[in-house]
Design an enzyme around this catalytic site. Structure first.
Site, PDB file in Angstrom:
ATOM      1  N   ASN A   9      -2.084   1.511  -6.567  1.00 25.26           N
ATOM      2  CA  ASN A   9      -2.964   2.360  -5.622  1.00 25.26           C
ATOM      3  C   ASN A   9      -2.230   2.879  -4.437  1.00 25.26           C
ATOM      4  OD1 ASN A   9      -5.267   3.506  -4.076  1.00 25.26           O
ATOM      5  ND2 ASN A   9      -6.201   1.632  -3.732  1.00 25.26           N
ATOM      6  N   TRP A  10      -1.902   4.221  -4.400  1.00 28.85           N
ATOM      7  CA  TRP A  10      -1.265   4.528  -3.285  1.00 28.85           C
ATOM      8  C   TRP A  10      -2.039   4.843  -2.075  1.00 28.85           C
ATOM      9  CZ3 TRP A  10       2.238   8.753  -6.502  1.00 28.85           C
ATOM     10  CH2 TRP A  10       3.136   7.832  -7.197  1.00 28.85           C
ATOM     11  N   LYS A  11      -3.207   4.738  -2.227  1.00 31.82           N
ATOM     12  CA  LYS A  11      -4.450   5.055  -1.253  1.00 31.82           C
ATOM     13  C   LYS A  11      -3.853   6.372  -0.757  1.00 31.82           C
ATOM     14  CE  LYS A  11      -4.789   0.285  -0.466  1.00 31.82           C
ATOM     15  NZ  LYS A  11      -5.510  -0.746   0.184  1.00 31.82           N
ATOM     16  N   HIS A  95     -14.044   1.241  -4.783  1.00 31.66           N
ATOM     17  CA  HIS A  95     -12.958   0.388  -4.263  1.00 31.66           C
ATOM     18  C   HIS A  95     -13.598  -0.189  -2.797  1.00 31.66           C
ATOM     19  CE1 HIS A  95      -9.262  -0.363  -1.687  1.00 31.66           C
ATOM     20  NE2 HIS A  95      -8.662  -0.655  -2.974  1.00 31.66           N
ATOM     21  N   GLU A  97     -12.611  -0.248   0.157  1.00 28.55           N
ATOM     22  CA  GLU A  97     -12.175   0.925   1.193  1.00 28.55           C
ATOM     23  C   GLU A  97     -13.561   2.004   0.980  1.00 28.55           C
ATOM     24  OE1 GLU A  97      -8.402   1.440   0.810  1.00 28.55           O
ATOM     25  OE2 GLU A  97      -7.954  -0.511   1.580  1.00 28.55           O
ATOM     26  N   GLU A 167     -11.218  -7.804  -6.546  1.00 26.48           N
ATOM     27  CA  GLU A 167     -10.324  -7.724  -5.504  1.00 26.48           C
ATOM     28  C   GLU A 167     -11.137  -8.124  -4.088  1.00 26.48           C
ATOM     29  OE1 GLU A 167      -7.492  -4.528  -5.714  1.00 26.48           O
ATOM     30  OE2 GLU A 167      -9.398  -3.367  -4.831  1.00 26.48           O
ATOM     31  N   GLY A 173      -4.668  -5.539   1.798  1.00 23.85           N
ATOM     32  CA  GLY A 173      -3.722  -5.048   2.699  1.00 23.85           C
ATOM     33  C   GLY A 173      -3.553  -6.001   4.076  1.00 23.85           C
ATOM     34  N   SER A 213      -3.088  -7.898  -1.773  1.00 23.39           N
ATOM     35  CA  SER A 213      -1.913  -8.335  -1.391  1.00 23.39           C
ATOM     36  C   SER A 213      -0.930  -8.727  -2.426  1.00 23.39           C
ATOM     37  CB  SER A 213      -2.086  -9.241  -0.439  1.00 23.39           C
ATOM     38  OG  SER A 213      -2.457  -8.716   0.854  1.00 23.39           O
ATOM     39  N   GLY A 234      -1.884  -2.354  -4.091  1.00 17.14           N
ATOM     40  CA  GLY A 234      -1.627  -1.506  -3.007  1.00 17.14           C
ATOM     41  C   GLY A 234      -0.556  -1.080  -2.232  1.00 17.14           C
ATOM     42  N   GLY A 235      -0.334  -1.944  -1.328  1.00 17.20           N
ATOM     43  CA  GLY A 235       1.054  -1.759  -0.497  1.00 17.20           C
ATOM     44  C   GLY A 235       2.248  -1.901  -1.124  1.00 17.20           C
TER      45      GLY A 235
HETATM   46  C1  PEP Z   1      -5.943  -2.118  -3.258  1.00 18.01           C
HETATM   47  O1  PEP Z   1      -5.712  -1.124  -2.431  1.00 18.01           O
HETATM   48  O2  PEP Z   1      -6.739  -2.137  -3.896  1.00 18.01           O
HETATM   49  C2  PEP Z   1      -5.032  -3.395  -2.757  1.00 18.01           C
HETATM   50  C3  PEP Z   1      -5.252  -4.537  -3.475  1.00 18.01           C
HETATM   51  O3  PEP Z   1      -4.014  -3.269  -1.602  1.00 18.01           O
HETATM   52  P1  PEP Z   1      -3.000  -4.302  -1.325  1.00 18.01           P
HETATM   53  O4  PEP Z   1      -2.218  -4.607  -2.572  1.00 18.01           O
HETATM   54  O5  PEP Z   1      -2.233  -3.613  -0.158  1.00 18.01           O
HETATM   55  O6  PEP Z   1      -3.814  -5.455  -0.817  1.00 18.01           O
END
Ligand code: PEP
Length: 253
Positions: A9-11, A95, A97, A167, A173, A213, A234-235
């Site tokens: 997930n590049w957000k 999600h 966010e 999640e 994040g 993470s 994500g990151g």
């Molecule tokens: C996400 O955006 O779904 C996520 C899990 O982000 P991160 O890996 O950065 O915690």
């Protein structure tokens, strides 16, 4: 045995140059990884470009969000039909966010999930508790409500096409990840709720990803847990080396 499914997930990150390098770099590193499914989830505006770049690879492309109406006066929104039209195959739904910043409710999750399934695309539906909810002993109640209000209206046939991503909000994040044991415990809890509602066959088939993470250092242990069937990243999905290392760990399980 369930296949590991790894999604990035590049957000709201990247531009044309960055995305081209990222996609080409990961394609190069992942050509021999035949045991897993890989999904890129770029910002919607770049999705067509990513689909073109991945067309000769086995990598699928998804969107981070859609609206549940098919067309009309909904300024700024994208429909599932549009996602399908450009060749996207997966849609992230609910999600944290989106729940946190855009007021997405379990009711919206249920409408969006149905809409995605009705268009024969695959929803990746995110569930998770906040730190406050976990610490006040509400984890099971929160996840139970997210499942029952967001997904349990589906027929068994439709439900088995959904990918679930657990999640924990406190791990997204933040660099704090759930321990493999903590994550496994919640995944087993979710799978058990699914079993109570839909029975053994569906609950054993359903893919439950972990997200929060995930990186190249913790992926192996997390993905090695019995009820963890992949990761929503994500990151770490924004780096060729980091994401490729996660893909390789998953492929080698
Ligand atoms: C996400 O955006 O779904 C996520 C899990 O982000 P991160 O890996 O950065 O915690």
């Amino acid at each position: 045995m369930r296949k590991q499914v790894i999604a990035g997930n590049w957000k709201m990150n990247g531009d044309s140059g960055f995305i081209t390098e990222l996609v080409n770099g990961i394609i190069k590193e992942s050509t021999d990884l035949n045991n897993i499914d890989i999904i890129f989830i770029p910002p919607a505006i770049y999705a067509s470009k990513v689909i073109e770049l991945t067309v000769t690879s086995n990598i699928a492309v998804g969107l981070q969000n859609v609206y549940f109406e098919s067309k009309g006066a909904y300024t700024g929104e994208t429909s599932t039909e549009m996602a399908k039209d450009i060749g996207a195959s997966h849609i992230l739904v609910g999600h944290s966010e989106r729940r946190q910043y855009y007021g997405e409710t379990n009711e919206w999750v249920s409408k969006k999930t149905s809409c995605v399934l009705n268009n024969s695309l695959t929803p990746i539906v995110c569930l998770g508790e906040s730190l406050e909810q976990r610490e006040s002993g509400k984890l099971e109640e929160v996840l139970g409500a997210q499942l029952s209000e967001g997904l349990f209206h589906l027929s068994a046939d439709d439900f088995s096409k959904v990918i679930i991503a657990y999640e924990p909000v406190w791990a997204i994040g933040t660099g704090k990840t759930a321990s493999p044991e903590q994550a496994q415990e919640v995944h087993a809890f979710i799978r058990n709720l699914i079993k109570e509602k839909y029975g053994d066959t569906v609950s054993e088939k359903i893919i439950i990803q972990y997200g929060g993470s995930v990186n190249d250092k913790n992926a192996k242990e997390l993905l090695g847990q019995a009820d963890i069937d992949g990761a929503l990243v994500g990151g770490a999905s924004l780096k060729v080396d980091g994401f490729s290392a996660i893909l390789k760990e998953a492929n080698n399980l």
